[in-house]
Design a protein around this motif. Structure first.
Motif, PDB file in Angstrom:
ATOM      1  N   LYS A  69       0.836  -1.201   0.000  1.00 24.90           N
ATOM      2  CA  LYS A  69       0.000   0.000   0.000  1.00 24.90           C
ATOM      3  C   LYS A  69       0.874   1.255   0.000  1.00 24.90           C
TER       4      LYS A  69
ATOM      5  N   ASP B   7       2.037   1.758  -3.533  1.00 23.53           N
ATOM      6  CA  ASP B   7       0.916   2.317  -4.296  1.00 23.53           C
ATOM      7  C   ASP B   7       0.732   3.799  -3.973  1.00 23.53           C
TER       8      ASP B   7
ATOM      9  N   LYS C 133      -5.980  -2.314  -5.128  1.00 20.04           N
ATOM     10  CA  LYS C 133      -4.562  -2.092  -5.413  1.00 20.04           C
ATOM     11  C   LYS C 133      -4.446  -1.520  -6.812  1.00 20.04           C
TER      12      LYS C 133
END
Length: 144
Positions: free
Chosen positions: A25, A28, A119
């Motif tokens: 995460k 991302d 995602k």
């Protein structure tokens, strides 16, 4: 978000991003930050403890409600990223472009004011970039 509960903080967006868990995460979030910076030309600011915003505006609606909020942004949450891509009013053409883009975006769900993505691998980043640009342009046209 715009009702005064979520306000700008002194936390640096970079500091927040570096603390995002899990590491996937966090990566991302780095990609999203670079994309939002590229499109908006803005340095991000933290809105509350978890929302990274680009640009801001203040307005008073006909009802008298005052709003100070981000123009576009995201929140890298454990379960899903929340993407805030459209502030303000939009023309029917804006809405048609958004609907068409959502059809090409990939795997997502939608809330009242944001798009949720598990995602970034689930979506087309070029489509997301265009959606950020459309939301940003509309906010500059429609909001003070």
């Amino acid at each position: 978000m715009g009702d005064g509960k979520t306000t700008i903080t002194d936390v640096a967006a970079h500091t927040f991003i570096e603390g995002v868990e899990p590491p996937a995460k966090r990566e991302d979030a780095r990609v999203l930050d670079a994309l939002f910076r590229k499109v908006t030309g803005e340095t991000p600011r933290m809105w509350g403890p978890t929302i990274i915003g680009y640009g801001e505006y203040s307005t008073t609606y006909d009802s008298g409600r005052k709003v100070h909020s981000l123009r576009v942004g995201f929140s890298p949450r454990k379960a899903k990223h929340s993407l805030y891509l459209s502030a303000g009013c939009h023309t029917p053409e804006d809405e048609a472009r958004r609907t068409e883009a959502l059809g090409r975006l990939g795997k997502f769900s939608q809330g009242a004011s944001c798009i949720y993505v598990n995602k970034l691998a689930d979506i087309d980043l070029a489509v997301l970039e265009a959606m950020i640009a459309d939301g940003w342009a509309a906010s500059l046209r429609d909001l003070p």
